[in-house]
Design a protein around this motif. Sequence first.
Motif, PDB file in Angstrom:
ATOM      1  N   GLY A  50      34.543  61.340  80.434  1.00 14.78           N
ATOM      2  CA  GLY A  50      35.188  62.575  80.908  1.00 14.78           C
ATOM      3  C   GLY A  50      36.714  62.658  80.762  1.00 14.78           C
ATOM      4  O   GLY A  50      37.251  62.826  79.547  1.00 14.78           O
ATOM      5  N   GLY A  51      37.007  61.887  81.746  1.00  9.13           N
ATOM      6  CA  GLY A  51      38.802  61.691  81.650  1.00  9.13           C
ATOM      7  C   GLY A  51      39.099  60.368  80.831  1.00  9.13           C
ATOM      8  O   GLY A  51      39.982  60.185  80.486  1.00  9.13           O
ATOM      9  N   GLY A  52      37.975  59.389  80.384  1.00  9.52           N
ATOM     10  CA  GLY A  52      38.295  58.556  79.610  1.00  9.52           C
ATOM     11  C   GLY A  52      38.364  57.317  80.370  1.00  9.52           C
ATOM     12  O   GLY A  52      38.634  56.207  79.580  1.00  9.52           O
ATOM     13  N   THR A  67      25.353  55.854  83.640  1.00  8.68           N
ATOM     14  CA  THR A  67      26.438  55.869  84.903  1.00  8.68           C
ATOM     15  C   THR A  67      25.959  56.532  86.057  1.00  8.68           C
ATOM     16  O   THR A  67      26.817  56.305  86.990  1.00  8.68           O
ATOM     17  CB  THR A  67      27.694  56.713  84.225  1.00  8.68           C
ATOM     18  N   ASN A 105      31.090  62.343  91.832  1.00 12.17           N
ATOM     19  CA  ASN A 105      30.865  61.069  91.823  1.00 12.17           C
ATOM     20  C   ASN A 105      31.839  60.041  92.465  1.00 12.17           C
ATOM     21  O   ASN A 105      31.522  59.177  93.188  1.00 12.17           O
ATOM     22  CB  ASN A 105      30.315  60.393  90.520  1.00 12.17           C
ATOM     23  N   LEU A 155      36.598  55.397  82.095  1.00 12.80           N
ATOM     24  CA  LEU A 155      35.549  54.305  82.133  1.00 12.80           C
ATOM     25  C   LEU A 155      35.561  53.361  80.695  1.00 12.80           C
ATOM     26  O   LEU A 155      35.551  52.403  80.571  1.00 12.80           O
ATOM     27  CB  LEU A 155      34.278  54.816  82.307  1.00 12.80           C
TER      28      LEU A 155
HETATM   29  C1  PLP Z   1      27.904  59.837  86.015  1.00 10.86           C
HETATM   30  C2  PLP Z   1      29.236  59.850  85.345  1.00 10.86           C
HETATM   31  N1  PLP Z   1      29.433  59.495  83.865  1.00 10.86           N
HETATM   32  C3  PLP Z   1      30.428  59.542  83.317  1.00 10.86           C
HETATM   33  C4  PLP Z   1      31.674  59.728  83.785  1.00 10.86           C
HETATM   34  C5  PLP Z   1      32.864  59.969  82.931  1.00 10.86           C
HETATM   35  O1  PLP Z   1      33.943  58.754  83.233  1.00 10.86           O
HETATM   36  P1  PLP Z   1      35.252  59.078  82.838  1.00 10.86           P
HETATM   37  O2  PLP Z   1      35.867  60.160  83.452  1.00 10.86           O
HETATM   38  O3  PLP Z   1      35.957  57.830  83.410  1.00 10.86           O
HETATM   39  O4  PLP Z   1      35.340  59.264  81.392  1.00 10.86           O
HETATM   40  C6  PLP Z   1      31.791  60.491  85.172  1.00 10.86           C
HETATM   41  C7  PLP Z   1      32.917  60.767  85.688  1.00 10.86           C
HETATM   42  O5  PLP Z   1      32.821  61.647  86.713  1.00 10.86           O
HETATM   43  C8  PLP Z   1      30.566  60.491  85.668  1.00 10.86           C
HETATM   44  O6  PLP Z   1      30.609  61.033  87.173  1.00 10.86           O
END
Ligand code: PLP
Length: 406
Positions: free
Chosen positions: A232-234, A366, A125, A236
């Motif tokens: 995921g990576g945190g 998301t 994404n 957000l």
């Molecule tokens: C659809 C979606 N949701 C949530 C996340 C998680 O975001 P983060 O990596 O900032 O925690 C991602 C990360 O690629 C994502 O693509």
Amino acid sequence: MSKFRLSCASCHRDASPADRDYRCAGCGGQLEVLYESRAELDTAAHGMWRYASRLPLEDPKHAVSLGEGGTPLVRVNRLDGLPEVWLKAEHMNPTGSFKDRIASVALSMVVERRLHGCVGTSSGNGGAAVAAYGARAGKPVSLFALVGTADMKLLQILATGADVHSVRGLGHDADGTRQAADTIARWAAEHDLLPFLTGGRYAPEAMEGAKTIAFELAEAAPQTTSVYVPVGGGGLLSSIWRGYAQAADWFGVTPPRIVAVQPAGCPTVRDLLAGGEGRLDRPTSTSVSGLQVAVLFDGRVAEALAGSGGHLVEVSDEEIWDAQRILAEKEGVLLEPAGATALAGVISDARRGALRPDEKVVAIATGAGFKDVDALRRLAAGNSVPEISVDELPGRLEAAFRGSTS
Ligand SMILES: Cc1ncc(COP(=O)(O)O)c(C=O)c1O
């Protein structure tokens, strides 16, 4: 005088604004953006750029925009046993995910600072977003993606013209992920490129875009008591928490609890809360695209949970698929599995009695359903499209609406 400065979130030493290595020269800590001027709403601007006074750009005329932000809140109203729940419809951003907010800030910085382009890692994404905004800005984008990235996300990246490789180990294992991210961050700093590694550890300025989700929630839903965020990576989660810290002064809201929702097959937050570094000592085992990140990309996730009174909810992939199905079938909202993960966390908390009936909950939706075709096939399994003749139409109509028409 510059509108903002970079400072270490741990030892508060100022960093050079030209330093794109984004590491505190004193203690190696994560940097944060601090603003020197007054926060003002630009009421003539659309979506995220209404908050330009709190984004790390000197002049908003450099904004590279495709209409990101300003996403609606959609009430979840046909699900029993839940308090008031709203979806923050981030899947309605231009390329179908919240990453557009980050990519818009990133490419705006590239333009304003006359950098050559962007280079980053992606589970899909972020790549689709930065590729589109790169095309918009006429700047090259080079991406290193996870092996097994969802086909649609790769096609989005390729269709908008970015260069992409898939890298073994990236995402799925902690050492490979850290090594790839560190290599890219160093290369970007040395070659006048902006790193697009979507976490505060590597891209504190671009991540400011994601913070505007909290500004929009503070304005549109000031009574919110809990915000559920997939991790995921945190990046957000930590951005939403920083956004609420600023929104408390700006919009006079009480920041809600920030709740992390993670697939049980990628328990980096569990490791962090147990005193670890937020990494796995084995490969991820979740199938949820976007949430396969074996090491956190943001050093402030624990602070966000503790500071907001939030907690961690782990859910199985099956619970995530159920939430995705429920949203599609009962609410008409089609998300990719990662996009439905926050709601899976809400459902799980409601079932174990961890949500009061008077709560006002927001789940961050998301990413869009079209992103993951395999997941759509799973949802549609068992439903075929029979081919019929025109003469058979009346009989089929009769069967389709039997009992529901007079
Ligand atoms: C659809 C979606 N949701 C949530 C996340 C998680 O975001 P983060 O990596 O900032 O925690 C991602 C990360 O690629 C994502 O693509």
